[in-house]
Design a protein around this motif. Sequence first.
Motif, mmCIF file in Angstrom:
data_model
loop_
_atom_site.group_PDB
_atom_site.id
_atom_site.type_symbol
_atom_site.label_atom_id
_atom_site.label_comp_id
_atom_site.label_asym_id
_atom_site.label_seq_id
_atom_site.Cartn_x
_atom_site.Cartn_y
_atom_site.Cartn_z
ATOM 1 N N SER A 173 11.282 -4.497 6.346
ATOM 2 C CA SER A 173 11.596 -5.686 5.429
ATOM 3 C C SER A 173 10.758 -5.885 4.251
ATOM 4 N N GLU A 174 9.399 -5.728 4.679
ATOM 5 C CA GLU A 174 8.402 -6.138 3.600
ATOM 6 C C GLU A 174 8.171 -4.772 2.766
ATOM 7 N N LEU A 175 8.458 -3.703 3.391
ATOM 8 C CA LEU A 175 8.550 -2.333 2.632
ATOM 9 C C LEU A 175 9.713 -2.326 1.535
ATOM 10 N N ARG A 176 10.894 -2.806 1.701
ATOM 11 C CA ARG A 176 12.161 -2.875 0.916
ATOM 12 C C ARG A 176 11.574 -3.918 0.012
ATOM 13 N N SER A 177 11.285 -5.017 0.290
ATOM 14 C CA SER A 177 10.819 -6.062 -0.718
ATOM 15 C C SER A 177 9.921 -5.596 -1.887
ATOM 16 N N ALA A 178 8.736 -4.859 -1.264
ATOM 17 C CA ALA A 178 7.802 -4.465 -2.196
ATOM 18 C C ALA A 178 8.237 -3.321 -3.026
ATOM 19 N N TYR A 179 9.010 -2.378 -2.587
ATOM 20 C CA TYR A 179 9.681 -1.324 -3.475
ATOM 21 C C TYR A 179 10.535 -1.956 -4.477
ATOM 22 N N LEU A 180 11.380 -2.843 -4.069
ATOM 23 C CA LEU A 180 12.170 -3.566 -5.044
ATOM 24 C C LEU A 180 11.331 -4.146 -6.124
ATOM 25 N N GLY A 181 10.153 -5.094 -5.779
ATOM 26 C CA GLY A 181 9.582 -5.966 -6.456
ATOM 27 C C GLY A 181 8.365 -5.184 -7.313
ATOM 28 N N ALA A 182 8.230 -3.965 -7.172
ATOM 29 C CA ALA A 182 7.279 -3.246 -7.965
ATOM 30 C C ALA A 182 7.498 -3.208 -9.374
ATOM 31 N N HIS A 213 0.948 -1.107 -0.044
ATOM 32 C CA HIS A 213 -0.050 -0.018 0.001
ATOM 33 C C HIS A 213 0.813 1.126 -0.162
ATOM 34 N N VAL A 214 1.881 1.364 0.976
ATOM 35 C CA VAL A 214 2.804 2.474 0.892
ATOM 36 C C VAL A 214 3.341 2.514 -0.319
ATOM 37 N N VAL A 215 4.011 1.370 -0.878
ATOM 38 C CA VAL A 215 4.848 1.474 -2.262
ATOM 39 C C VAL A 215 4.016 2.161 -3.277
ATOM 40 N N THR A 216 2.753 1.836 -3.315
ATOM 41 C CA THR A 216 1.739 2.250 -4.196
ATOM 42 C C THR A 216 1.684 3.932 -4.092
ATOM 43 N N MET A 217 1.591 4.304 -2.931
ATOM 44 C CA MET A 217 1.348 5.828 -2.734
ATOM 45 C C MET A 217 2.510 6.435 -3.048
ATOM 46 N N ARG A 218 3.520 5.897 -3.251
ATOM 47 C CA ARG A 218 4.966 6.363 -3.766
ATOM 48 C C ARG A 218 5.194 6.160 -5.141
ATOM 49 N N LEU A 219 4.882 4.952 -5.826
ATOM 50 C CA LEU A 219 5.374 4.727 -7.005
ATOM 51 C C LEU A 219 4.094 4.742 -8.061
ATOM 52 N N GLN A 220 2.740 4.999 -7.681
ATOM 53 C CA GLN A 220 1.752 5.106 -8.737
ATOM 54 C C GLN A 220 2.335 6.303 -9.479
ATOM 55 N N ASN A 221 2.143 6.341 -10.993
ATOM 56 C CA ASN A 221 2.512 7.444 -12.088
ATOM 57 C C ASN A 221 3.986 7.696 -11.724
ATOM 58 N N ALA A 222 4.801 6.683 -11.446
ATOM 59 C CA ALA A 222 6.282 6.997 -11.196
ATOM 60 C C ALA A 222 6.666 7.886 -10.078
ATOM 61 N N GLY A 259 19.542 3.189 -9.882
ATOM 62 C CA GLY A 259 19.056 4.143 -9.156
ATOM 63 C C GLY A 259 17.793 4.991 -9.417
ATOM 64 N N GLU A 260 17.006 4.166 -10.156
ATOM 65 C CA GLU A 260 15.616 4.699 -10.401
ATOM 66 C C GLU A 260 14.627 5.016 -9.176
ATOM 67 N N ARG A 261 14.779 4.433 -7.975
ATOM 68 C CA ARG A 261 14.213 4.439 -6.903
ATOM 69 C C ARG A 261 15.129 4.588 -5.722
ATOM 70 N N VAL A 262 14.684 5.482 -5.053
ATOM 71 C CA VAL A 262 15.703 5.719 -3.789
ATOM 72 C C VAL A 262 14.996 5.410 -2.525
ATOM 73 N N LEU A 263 15.218 4.538 -1.500
ATOM 74 C CA LEU A 263 14.575 4.489 -0.149
ATOM 75 C C LEU A 263 15.651 4.995 0.768
ATOM 76 N N MET A 264 15.010 5.817 1.683
ATOM 77 C CA MET A 264 15.930 6.479 2.903
ATOM 78 C C MET A 264 15.300 6.178 4.258
#
Length: 576
Positions: free
Chosen positions: A339-348, A306-315, A379-384
Motif C-alpha cells: 500500500s505504501e509502495l503504490r502510494s509512493a509510486y503514484l506520488g513521486a 526508498h524503493v521508488v527512488t531506486m526505480r524512478l531516479q533519472n526516470a 501510463g508513464e509508470r507501470v507497477l506489476m
Amino acid sequence: MSSTSSDPVTVALDDDIAALRAGLTSWSHLTLGQRARLLERVRVSVVACAQEWAEQAALMKGLDDRHPLRGEEWLSGPYAVIVALDAYARTLAELSAGRSPLGALTLGTAPGGRVTVPAFPATPADALLLSGFTAEVWLRPGVTAQDARTTAGLGQRHPSDSGGVGLVLGAGNVTAIPVLDVLYELVAGNRVAILKLNPTMDTLAPTFRRALAPLIAAGFVRVVTGDGTVGAALTGHAGIDHVHITGSQATFDAIVWGIGDEASRRRRDDDPAMPKPITAELGGVSPVIVVPGEWTTADLRFQAEHVVTMRLQNAGHNCIAGQVVVISRDWAQRGAFLSELRSAYLGAPQRPTWYPHAPERVARAAADSPVAETYDGGGERVLMVIDAESDASALETTEYFAPILGVINLPGTGQQFLDNAVAYANERLTGTLGANLLIDPATRTGLGSGFDEAIAALRYGAIAINAWTGFNFLLANGTWGAYPGGTLEDVGSGIGIVHNALLLDGVERTVVQGPFRPFPRSVGTMTDPAERTVLPKPPWFVTARTGAEVSEGFTRYQMTGNVAGLARTLALALRA
C-alpha cells in the motif's frame, strides 16, 4: 595506423587518433606527481563549468530550473567527477611517495576468507555529509592482504609502460559516466583516450571539452560525436588498442561478433569481428530484496519511498535501477508495505520519460501484463505485482531501462526467506551488476552470521544494504562493474570494473551499508554502529522536498569547501 578513406569524418578521426598516439610519449614521461597535479588542474576546469554542466543536463532530460528533481544532475554529473578526481590525485600522490594507496587503511575480512578494503568514508567530509553510510571492496577469494597492498596501483605502478590508445564508447543516460570512464582509462589502464559520446549527450560535448581541457590540450584526450558509423569506424581503427563501452549487451555483441549470420558464424568459429581487448558495463535486472521484520508505519513509508527512488531516479533510465522487488508472501506486513509502495509510486514527482524508445517500452509492458497498474494518467509508470500463477519471465529477463517496477512474492520468513531471495536473484534475474537489500536492525541481529553468508552468496558486483546501489556508483574508492565471470561469448552485465580510485587488483565486488532509519528516527537505534546517522532523508530520494537544493549544496561544498554554504545546505537537508 590510419585509414585510406577521404571521408571528412574518417579523416578527422584519423587526425584525433594520430594526435593521441603522439601524446602517448608525453604521458609516459610524466612523473606520478605531475599526473596528480594535472588531475588537480582538471578539477579546476570541472568546477568552473559545473553549474553549466548540471543545468544543461537537467534541460536535456526535460527538467527546468524549478523542477524538484533537477538536483539529480548535480550529484550524477559534476559531484561524481570531482570526488573521483580528488581520489585519483590522492592515490597518485601516495604512489609518487613510494607508498601503497592502502598503506594507511586497515583491511578486514568477509565470509570465505575474503579480504576487504574500506572505501567509504574516505575523507572527513564524507563522514559529515553522509554519516551512517560505509562501503568496502571485497577482493576475490585467495587474494591476501599482502597481495592487495603490493598490487594496488595497476597501470600507475609502471607509469612509463604505455597502455596505448583507449576508446571509450560513452553512456547515454548519466552524464558523469563518459568522463569517469575516460579517467579510468587514463589512470588504471595508463592509456590516453578518445571519448565517443552517445548521441543523447551530444549537446554536452562543448561542456565536456571544457571540463577536460587540460587533458585535451596536452594531447591525452579527445572528445568526438556522431552516430553508429563513427563508433564502428573507431572500434575497427588500427590505432585503437583497447575499447570500453557502457551500454547494452546487444551493442557489445554487435561490436565483438558482428550481426546476423556473420555473428553466428564468428561465434561458432571463435573468430571475433573485433579481437581487441574490451571491457564493458552493460546493466541488468536489479533486485530489491525486502527482508520481513516488524516495521513501524514510518519504516514502511520510508522504505517504500526508498524503493521508488531506486526505480524512478533519472526516470528509470539507469543500468542500476531497482526493477524487481522481492518480498515474502508470508510477511504479516506485506499488504501494508505494498500500500505504501503504490502510494509512493503514484506520488513521486512527474517527469518526462526522456530516453529514446523508453515510452514505447512502458506502453508495451502495460499492454502485455494482465496485472499492470499504470500511473500518471498516461501510463508513464507501470507497477506489476505478480502472483505465483503469473508468468514473470519478461520482468526477470528484460532490463526495461524505463519506469517499470515489478513485485515478486517468495515463501518464508527470516533466514529461509533470505536464502530463497538470494537463490532467486542469482538464478532467475538477468545480469550481475547490482542488488539491493532492506532489513531492519533487529531482524539483522537475529540472523547473525546467516545474514553475512547470504550477502557473500549474492553474485553481484555492487551490493547495497539499506541503501541503493546508485550510491555505489558515486563512490570513487569503490568499484563499479559486473560480478566476475563475464566472457566475450557470454558477457552478462559486463567485463572488468571502473572507478576503483585505490587502483585495486583482484576485485570481486563493493558492498555499501546504510542506516535503516534516517535522522531523527535513527536516534532510538544508535547503539547499533550500523545505525548511527545524523543524515535525514537522503537528497537523492525522489520524495525529498529539498533534494534539489541539498544536492547542489553538497556539490558546491565538494567544489569549494565553503563551511557557511554547507551550514545552509544541512539546514535544508533537515527539511527534506
